[in-house]
Design a protein around this motif. Structure first.
Motif, PDB file in Angstrom:
ATOM      1  N   PHE A 275     -19.034  30.820   1.286  1.00  0.00           N
ATOM      2  CA  PHE A 275     -18.875  30.243   0.309  1.00  0.00           C
ATOM      3  C   PHE A 275     -18.038  28.932   0.510  1.00  0.00           C
ATOM      4  CE2 PHE A 275     -20.580  34.076  -1.743  1.00  0.00           C
ATOM      5  CZ  PHE A 275     -20.666  33.604  -3.124  1.00  0.00           C
ATOM      6  N   ALA A 276     -17.057  28.930   1.037  1.00  0.00           N
ATOM      7  CA  ALA A 276     -16.008  27.928   1.285  1.00  0.00           C
ATOM      8  C   ALA A 276     -16.563  26.427   1.947  1.00  0.00           C
ATOM      9  CB  ALA A 276     -14.546  28.205   2.009  1.00  0.00           C
ATOM     10  N   GLY A 277     -17.576  26.825   3.013  1.00  0.00           N
ATOM     11  CA  GLY A 277     -18.415  26.046   3.704  1.00  0.00           C
ATOM     12  C   GLY A 277     -19.519  25.353   3.099  1.00  0.00           C
ATOM     13  N   ASN A 278     -19.821  25.828   1.946  1.00  0.00           N
ATOM     14  CA  ASN A 278     -21.095  25.386   1.252  1.00  0.00           C
ATOM     15  C   ASN A 278     -20.895  24.995   0.046  1.00  0.00           C
ATOM     16  OD1 ASN A 278     -23.731  26.024   3.030  1.00  0.00           O
ATOM     17  ND2 ASN A 278     -21.972  27.611   3.416  1.00  0.00           N
ATOM     18  N   SER A 279     -19.641  24.276  -0.355  1.00  0.00           N
ATOM     19  CA  SER A 279     -19.046  23.648  -1.521  1.00  0.00           C
ATOM     20  C   SER A 279     -18.912  24.539  -2.811  1.00  0.00           C
ATOM     21  CB  SER A 279     -20.220  22.612  -2.034  1.00  0.00           C
ATOM     22  OG  SER A 279     -20.539  21.776  -1.095  1.00  0.00           O
ATOM     23  N   PHE A 280     -18.321  25.700  -2.574  1.00  0.00           N
ATOM     24  CA  PHE A 280     -18.039  26.596  -3.732  1.00  0.00           C
ATOM     25  C   PHE A 280     -16.487  26.580  -3.731  1.00  0.00           C
ATOM     26  CE2 PHE A 280     -22.235  27.821  -2.936  1.00  0.00           C
ATOM     27  CZ  PHE A 280     -22.769  28.473  -4.246  1.00  0.00           C
ATOM     28  N   ALA A 281     -15.908  26.793  -4.961  1.00  0.00           N
ATOM     29  CA  ALA A 281     -14.718  26.903  -5.474  1.00  0.00           C
ATOM     30  C   ALA A 281     -14.283  28.043  -6.147  1.00  0.00           C
ATOM     31  CB  ALA A 281     -14.070  25.708  -5.904  1.00  0.00           C
ATOM     32  N   ASP A 282     -13.111  28.368  -6.453  1.00  0.00           N
ATOM     33  CA  ASP A 282     -12.637  29.481  -7.278  1.00  0.00           C
ATOM     34  C   ASP A 282     -13.339  30.855  -6.509  1.00  0.00           C
ATOM     35  OD1 ASP A 282     -11.323  28.079  -9.004  1.00  0.00           O
ATOM     36  OD2 ASP A 282     -12.906  27.584 -10.280  1.00  0.00           O
ATOM     37  N   ILE A 283     -13.123  31.130  -5.114  1.00  0.00           N
ATOM     38  CA  ILE A 283     -13.894  31.935  -4.475  1.00  0.00           C
ATOM     39  C   ILE A 283     -12.975  33.226  -4.451  1.00  0.00           C
ATOM     40  CG2 ILE A 283     -14.677  32.788  -2.209  1.00  0.00           C
ATOM     41  CD1 ILE A 283     -14.845  29.595  -1.724  1.00  0.00           C
ATOM     42  N   LYS A 284     -13.556  34.199  -4.777  1.00  0.00           N
ATOM     43  CA  LYS A 284     -12.799  35.570  -4.986  1.00  0.00           C
ATOM     44  C   LYS A 284     -13.496  36.759  -4.448  1.00  0.00           C
ATOM     45  CE  LYS A 284     -12.947  36.418  -9.655  1.00  0.00           C
ATOM     46  NZ  LYS A 284     -12.462  36.657 -11.207  1.00  0.00           N
ATOM     47  N   THR A 285     -13.001  37.788  -3.800  1.00  0.00           N
ATOM     48  CA  THR A 285     -13.721  38.915  -3.485  1.00  0.00           C
ATOM     49  C   THR A 285     -13.152  40.145  -4.228  1.00  0.00           C
ATOM     50  OG1 THR A 285     -14.426  38.262  -1.477  1.00  0.00           O
ATOM     51  CG2 THR A 285     -14.264  40.611  -1.679  1.00  0.00           C
ATOM     52  N   ILE A 286     -14.079  40.947  -4.885  1.00  0.00           N
ATOM     53  CA  ILE A 286     -13.619  42.166  -5.551  1.00  0.00           C
ATOM     54  C   ILE A 286     -13.988  43.300  -5.017  1.00  0.00           C
ATOM     55  CG2 ILE A 286     -14.105  43.087  -7.984  1.00  0.00           C
ATOM     56  CD1 ILE A 286     -12.827  40.429  -8.074  1.00  0.00           C
ATOM     57  N   LYS A 287     -13.181  44.474  -5.305  1.00  0.00           N
ATOM     58  CA  LYS A 287     -13.184  45.668  -4.588  1.00  0.00           C
ATOM     59  C   LYS A 287     -14.229  46.711  -5.216  1.00  0.00           C
ATOM     60  CE  LYS A 287      -9.169  45.402  -1.812  1.00  0.00           C
ATOM     61  NZ  LYS A 287      -9.682  44.899  -0.511  1.00  0.00           N
ATOM     62  N   ASP A 288     -14.922  47.488  -4.647  1.00  0.00           N
ATOM     63  CA  ASP A 288     -15.521  48.477  -5.416  1.00  0.00           C
ATOM     64  C   ASP A 288     -14.708  49.756  -5.748  1.00  0.00           C
ATOM     65  OD1 ASP A 288     -15.443  50.239  -3.223  1.00  0.00           O
ATOM     66  OD2 ASP A 288     -17.144  49.681  -2.295  1.00  0.00           O
ATOM     67  N   PHE A 289     -15.249  50.735  -6.383  1.00  0.00           N
ATOM     68  CA  PHE A 289     -14.519  51.806  -7.109  1.00  0.00           C
ATOM     69  C   PHE A 289     -13.893  52.714  -5.919  1.00  0.00           C
ATOM     70  CE2 PHE A 289     -18.277  51.273  -9.745  1.00  0.00           C
ATOM     71  CZ  PHE A 289     -17.519  50.783 -10.774  1.00  0.00           C
ATOM     72  N   GLY A 290     -14.446  52.443  -4.620  1.00  0.00           N
ATOM     73  CA  GLY A 290     -13.617  53.250  -3.565  1.00  0.00           C
ATOM     74  C   GLY A 290     -12.734  52.165  -2.736  1.00  0.00           C
ATOM     75  N   GLY A 291     -11.981  51.288  -3.379  1.00  0.00           N
ATOM     76  CA  GLY A 291     -11.317  50.403  -2.761  1.00  0.00           C
ATOM     77  C   GLY A 291     -11.718  49.370  -1.818  1.00  0.00           C
ATOM     78  N   ASN A 292     -13.018  49.236  -1.487  1.00  0.00           N
ATOM     79  CA  ASN A 292     -13.564  48.422  -0.506  1.00  0.00           C
ATOM     80  C   ASN A 292     -14.116  47.013  -1.033  1.00  0.00           C
ATOM     81  OD1 ASN A 292     -13.485  50.614   1.720  1.00  0.00           O
ATOM     82  ND2 ASN A 292     -14.992  51.238   0.441  1.00  0.00           N
ATOM     83  N   ASP A 293     -14.037  45.949  -0.171  1.00  0.00           N
ATOM     84  CA  ASP A 293     -14.372  44.642  -0.516  1.00  0.00           C
ATOM     85  C   ASP A 293     -15.983  44.995  -0.955  1.00  0.00           C
ATOM     86  OD1 ASP A 293     -12.166  43.476  -0.052  1.00  0.00           O
ATOM     87  OD2 ASP A 293     -12.693  42.540   1.656  1.00  0.00           O
ATOM     88  N   ARG A 294     -16.619  44.226  -2.067  1.00  0.00           N
ATOM     89  CA  ARG A 294     -17.918  44.800  -2.454  1.00  0.00           C
ATOM     90  C   ARG A 294     -18.768  43.409  -2.892  1.00  0.00           C
ATOM     91  NH1 ARG A 294     -20.698  47.852   0.200  1.00  0.00           N
ATOM     92  NH2 ARG A 294     -19.049  49.193  -0.125  1.00  0.00           N
ATOM     93  N   VAL A 295     -18.025  42.554  -3.629  1.00  0.00           N
ATOM     94  CA  VAL A 295     -18.684  41.539  -4.376  1.00  0.00           C
ATOM     95  C   VAL A 295     -17.792  40.208  -4.297  1.00  0.00           C
ATOM     96  CG1 VAL A 295     -19.399  40.619  -6.593  1.00  0.00           C
ATOM     97  CG2 VAL A 295     -19.813  42.992  -6.219  1.00  0.00           C
ATOM     98  N   THR A 296     -18.452  39.127  -4.050  1.00  0.00           N
ATOM     99  CA  THR A 296     -17.668  37.813  -3.617  1.00  0.00           C
ATOM    100  C   THR A 296     -18.401  36.702  -4.559  1.00  0.00           C
ATOM    101  OG1 THR A 296     -17.067  38.097  -1.368  1.00  0.00           O
ATOM    102  CG2 THR A 296     -17.175  35.885  -2.113  1.00  0.00           C
ATOM    103  N   LEU A 297     -17.780  36.210  -5.302  1.00  0.00           N
ATOM    104  CA  LEU A 297     -17.932  35.000  -6.351  1.00  0.00           C
ATOM    105  C   LEU A 297     -17.494  33.641  -6.088  1.00  0.00           C
ATOM    106  CD1 LEU A 297     -16.626  38.056  -8.192  1.00  0.00           C
ATOM    107  CD2 LEU A 297     -18.169  37.015  -9.650  1.00  0.00           C
ATOM    108  N   GLY A 298     -18.278  32.806  -6.356  1.00  0.00           N
ATOM    109  CA  GLY A 298     -17.576  31.361  -6.386  1.00  0.00           C
ATOM    110  C   GLY A 298     -18.483  30.545  -7.347  1.00  0.00           C
ATOM    111  N   GLN A 299     -17.844  29.244  -7.883  1.00  0.00           N
ATOM    112  CA  GLN A 299     -18.579  28.282  -8.672  1.00  0.00           C
ATOM    113  C   GLN A 299     -18.738  27.189  -7.670  1.00  0.00           C
ATOM    114  OE1 GLN A 299     -15.386  29.382 -12.230  1.00  0.00           O
ATOM    115  NE2 GLN A 299     -16.882  27.639 -12.526  1.00  0.00           N
ATOM    116  N   LEU A 300     -20.044  26.636  -7.702  1.00  0.00           N
ATOM    117  CA  LEU A 300     -20.327  25.439  -7.170  1.00  0.00           C
ATOM    118  C   LEU A 300     -19.693  24.283  -7.629  1.00  0.00           C
ATOM    119  CD1 LEU A 300     -22.490  24.386  -5.029  1.00  0.00           C
ATOM    120  CD2 LEU A 300     -24.162  23.873  -7.109  1.00  0.00           C
ATOM    121  N   SER A 301     -19.103  23.586  -6.589  1.00  0.00           N
ATOM    122  CA  SER A 301     -18.274  22.414  -7.077  1.00  0.00           C
ATOM    123  C   SER A 301     -18.807  20.936  -6.670  1.00  0.00           C
ATOM    124  CB  SER A 301     -16.814  22.551  -6.281  1.00  0.00           C
ATOM    125  OG  SER A 301     -17.202  22.388  -4.741  1.00  0.00           O
TER     126      SER A 301
END
Length: 301
Positions: A275-301
């Protein structure tokens, strides 16, 4: 499961054997009782109120056939042809993945981001566009469309949802699911973005995807005999499709738009770096119900 004669088997007996049967098959115990309910076409309450019910010959045969198929690796959802997701019912078959509860985290995060966006002042309702890449059964696109339809009734934005899949068979199932859940979605047969336009008027405000992300060398794939492997695994340690989606997103996503991707529990750092290497900002990773990394989001800058 050793089967006595049909006229001798009752719901009570099946319930008593369910835990051991599930253990022998290495499946969740509810698979046995849910399969029984499907076979006899009764609600869950029937298991408590009518456990003296005796299965007829046809029901008994179908029940045992299903148990045998479970033993051979067929998931319950493929036996019943149904899976619940986001409190909606979805038809599934061998051409689609079975929706997982953890994928609801992706839906939640996308809706939370949409709801957090400031409403532009205008006389009319805004028209917005959302893209679901690799829709499969349509569970993500349909769940989002269902919620966004409610938002539209509240005089918020009018969302057009587009869902893409390479498999024409999967798209048939997704279309049926859209109709049964009362939402209007544009379905497109395409390998990721290939059939989509890059014209300014066709850009998307949100792109979501649950792409294949399991490493092709993962030994767990050997035990998955029913679901389509092409929808589960990808080259480059499971990152190939994710990388393609992220790198190409800027051609199809509006500046400031959201990209949200589901990925493996051990891929959070790698996906954030993409994400960071392709012009995205406000990047964050959200954990699933088991506490594992599962979803990453970012906004195109």
């Amino acid at each position: 499961m050793t089967a006595p004669k049909a006229q001798d088997i009752t719901i009570q007996q099946i319930k008593q054997q369910a835990a051991q049967t599930a253990k022998d098959l290495a499946v969740p115990p509810f698979w046995i009782t849910d399969w029984l309910l499907h076979v006899i076409d009764k609600p869950a309450l029937f298991l408590m109120t009518d456990d003296a019910y005796q299965l007829i010959e046809r029901e008994f045969a179908q029940f045992n056939t299903g148990i045998t198929q479970m033993q051979q690796g067929t998931p319950l959802a493929y036996l019943t042809g149904q899976q619940e997701f986001w409190s909606l019912d979805f038809k599934v078959n061998e051409h689609t993945l079975i929706p997982r509860p953890d994928t609801e985290v992706l839906v939640e995060q996308v809706l939370a981001w949409i709801n957090a966006q400031p409403v532009e002042q205008s006389d009319g309702i805004e028209n917005k566009r959302l893209l679901d890449l690799g829709t499969g059964s349509g569970c993500i696109a349909i769940s989002l469309a269902h919620e966004l339809k409610i938002a539209h009734k509240l005089k918020q934005a009018n969302w057009q949802v587009v869902a893409v899949d390479f498999s024409t068979e999967a798209l048939k199932i997704a279309q049926e699911n859209a109709v049964s859940n009362g939402v209007n979605i544009e379905f497109v047969q395409s390998s990721w973005y290939d059939a989509l336009s890059t014209h300014d008027d066709d850009l998307f405000d949100v792109i979501v995807s649950n792409p294949p992300y399991i490493d092709e060398a993962d030994e767990h794939l050997l035990r998955l005999i029913a679901e389509p492997i092409s929808a589960l695994s990808a080259p480059n340690h499971g990152l190939a499709d994710i990388e393609h989606i992220i790198k190409q997103a800027s051609k199809y996503l509006k500046v400031g738009g959201l990209l949200a991707i589901e990925h493996g529990f051990d891929q959070g750092l790698a996906v954030r770096q993409l994400f960071a290497g392709n012009s995205f900002a406000d990047i964050k990773t959200i954990k699933d119900f088991g506490g594992n990394d599962r979803v990453t989001l970012g906004q195109l800058s």
